[in-house]
Design an enzyme around this catalytic site. Sequence first.
Site, PDB file in Angstrom:
ATOM      1  N   ARG A  80      41.693  31.725  46.128  1.00 38.59           N
ATOM      2  CA  ARG A  80      41.909  32.023  44.717  1.00 38.59           C
ATOM      3  C   ARG A  80      42.339  30.751  43.984  1.00 38.59           C
ATOM      4  O   ARG A  80      42.857  29.814  44.599  1.00 38.59           O
ATOM      5  CB  ARG A  80      42.979  33.102  44.546  1.00 38.59           C
ATOM      6  CG  ARG A  80      42.666  34.422  45.236  1.00 38.59           C
ATOM      7  CD  ARG A  80      43.829  35.395  45.089  1.00 38.59           C
ATOM      8  NE  ARG A  80      43.544  36.685  45.708  1.00 38.59           N
ATOM      9  CZ  ARG A  80      43.842  36.995  46.971  1.00 38.59           C
ATOM     10  NH1 ARG A  80      44.428  36.085  47.749  1.00 38.59           N
ATOM     11  NH2 ARG A  80      43.557  38.177  47.462  1.00 38.59           N
ATOM     12  N   LYS A 110      48.720  36.261  47.194  1.00 35.63           N
ATOM     13  CA  LYS A 110      48.793  37.386  46.259  1.00 35.63           C
ATOM     14  C   LYS A 110      49.237  38.661  46.958  1.00 35.63           C
ATOM     15  O   LYS A 110      49.928  39.506  46.371  1.00 35.63           O
ATOM     16  CB  LYS A 110      47.430  37.579  45.596  1.00 35.63           C
ATOM     17  CG  LYS A 110      47.345  38.742  44.619  1.00 35.63           C
ATOM     18  CD  LYS A 110      45.949  38.858  44.036  1.00 35.63           C
ATOM     19  CE  LYS A 110      45.834  40.066  43.112  1.00 35.63           C
ATOM     20  NZ  LYS A 110      44.464  40.210  42.564  1.00 35.63           N
ATOM     21  N   HIS A 120      36.857  32.848  38.959  1.00 32.86           N
ATOM     22  CA  HIS A 120      37.042  33.796  40.069  1.00 32.86           C
ATOM     23  C   HIS A 120      35.709  34.208  40.685  1.00 32.86           C
ATOM     24  O   HIS A 120      35.670  34.664  41.839  1.00 32.86           O
ATOM     25  CB  HIS A 120      37.795  35.036  39.586  1.00 32.86           C
ATOM     26  CG  HIS A 120      38.300  35.898  40.700  1.00 32.86           C
ATOM     27  ND1 HIS A 120      39.361  35.531  41.508  1.00 32.86           N
ATOM     28  CD2 HIS A 120      37.892  37.104  41.158  1.00 32.86           C
ATOM     29  CE1 HIS A 120      39.571  36.479  42.416  1.00 32.86           C
ATOM     30  NE2 HIS A 120      38.701  37.438  42.224  1.00 32.86           N
ATOM     31  N   ARG A 131      34.936  32.794  44.035  1.00 34.56           N
ATOM     32  CA  ARG A 131      35.467  33.510  45.209  1.00 34.56           C
ATOM     33  C   ARG A 131      34.483  34.591  45.651  1.00 34.56           C
ATOM     34  O   ARG A 131      34.238  34.761  46.850  1.00 34.56           O
ATOM     35  CB  ARG A 131      36.829  34.117  44.860  1.00 34.56           C
ATOM     36  CG  ARG A 131      37.473  34.938  45.981  1.00 34.56           C
ATOM     37  CD  ARG A 131      38.928  35.193  45.655  1.00 34.56           C
ATOM     38  NE  ARG A 131      39.514  36.326  46.360  1.00 34.56           N
ATOM     39  CZ  ARG A 131      40.040  36.275  47.572  1.00 34.56           C
ATOM     40  NH1 ARG A 131      40.030  35.128  48.248  1.00 34.56           N
ATOM     41  NH2 ARG A 131      40.578  37.343  48.129  1.00 34.56           N
ATOM     42  N   HIS A 143      41.791  39.438  52.311  1.00 35.57           N
ATOM     43  CA  HIS A 143      41.725  40.824  51.854  1.00 35.57           C
ATOM     44  C   HIS A 143      42.365  41.745  52.888  1.00 35.57           C
ATOM     45  O   HIS A 143      42.047  41.680  54.072  1.00 35.57           O
ATOM     46  CB  HIS A 143      40.273  41.245  51.628  1.00 35.57           C
ATOM     47  CG  HIS A 143      39.669  40.678  50.388  1.00 35.57           C
ATOM     48  ND1 HIS A 143      38.953  39.511  50.381  1.00 35.57           N
ATOM     49  CD2 HIS A 143      39.700  41.115  49.101  1.00 35.57           C
ATOM     50  CE1 HIS A 143      38.553  39.250  49.148  1.00 35.57           C
ATOM     51  NE2 HIS A 143      38.992  40.206  48.358  1.00 35.57           N
ATOM     52  N   TYR A 157      33.411  42.615  46.897  1.00 37.82           N
ATOM     53  CA  TYR A 157      33.109  41.209  46.669  1.00 37.82           C
ATOM     54  C   TYR A 157      31.789  40.777  47.287  1.00 37.82           C
ATOM     55  O   TYR A 157      31.259  39.740  46.955  1.00 37.82           O
ATOM     56  CB  TYR A 157      34.222  40.334  47.254  1.00 37.82           C
ATOM     57  CG  TYR A 157      35.442  40.238  46.390  1.00 37.82           C
ATOM     58  CD1 TYR A 157      35.658  39.140  45.561  1.00 37.82           C
ATOM     59  CD2 TYR A 157      36.398  41.237  46.396  1.00 37.82           C
ATOM     60  CE1 TYR A 157      36.782  39.053  44.771  1.00 37.82           C
ATOM     61  CE2 TYR A 157      37.540  41.156  45.618  1.00 37.82           C
ATOM     62  CZ  TYR A 157      37.724  40.058  44.812  1.00 37.82           C
ATOM     63  OH  TYR A 157      38.849  39.973  44.028  1.00 37.82           O
TER      64      TYR A 157
END
Length: 231
Positions: free
Chosen positions: A90, A115, A171, A174, A197, A206
């Site tokens: 990120r 995160k 983003h 990513r 994740h 994603y």
Amino acid sequence: YPSERLAVASPATVIRELNSLGNAIDIARKEWGVHLSENPCRMIRRPKPPRGRDRRLQPGEEERLLEAADTGRNPLMRPLIIVALETAMRQGELLGLTWDNVDLERRLAHLPLTKNGDSRDVPLSTRAAAVLRELKETATSDQVFNTTKSAVEQAWQHLRERASSPDLRFHDLRHEAVTRLLERSLNIIEVATVSGHKELRMLQRYSHLRAEDLVSRLGLFQPSTCAGAKS
């Protein structure tokens, strides 16, 4: 609660808040002896989550982005873009990366806090490691990317215009990186280890594989062989 909260927050935010509250109540019931027959948060219908973006880089777009980075005022944009595409990190993780947490010999980048609240080690591709080695030769700060979030956002706005990619978000790099990892035949668990994740369902959002890129990996169907097979 959901209807009132949705007036000022996105569906994704409401879902995360309900899940966090539900987890807290579960802990209170199981470990602190709070007497509740049911967890009220588990009984609330979640709003429909928004559809994930499926923006991928188009043919030649990466080259245009890098060329645009070379003509900009922020010399860190090119290495930022490359490392983002190679590691699926990120923006915040990239900007928080320090040289103390980069092992170029082992080709690992350690993220002490992400995160998700956990730490993780990110493997560095040959390309990413080469970019970081070049950066380290001229490093004047403990920060790998010695710039600020606002400076990157401002540079990105101008860069994407020069690259004729006005709808591309940082983003999205990513998204692209995760999908490329899947296209390299890494399995979901391996990709989750790289990207950080926790929920495979989120990782699936994603990964937007191009069907035409999968054709060569599918074997030819031979009816005669299948029909003659014995159990």
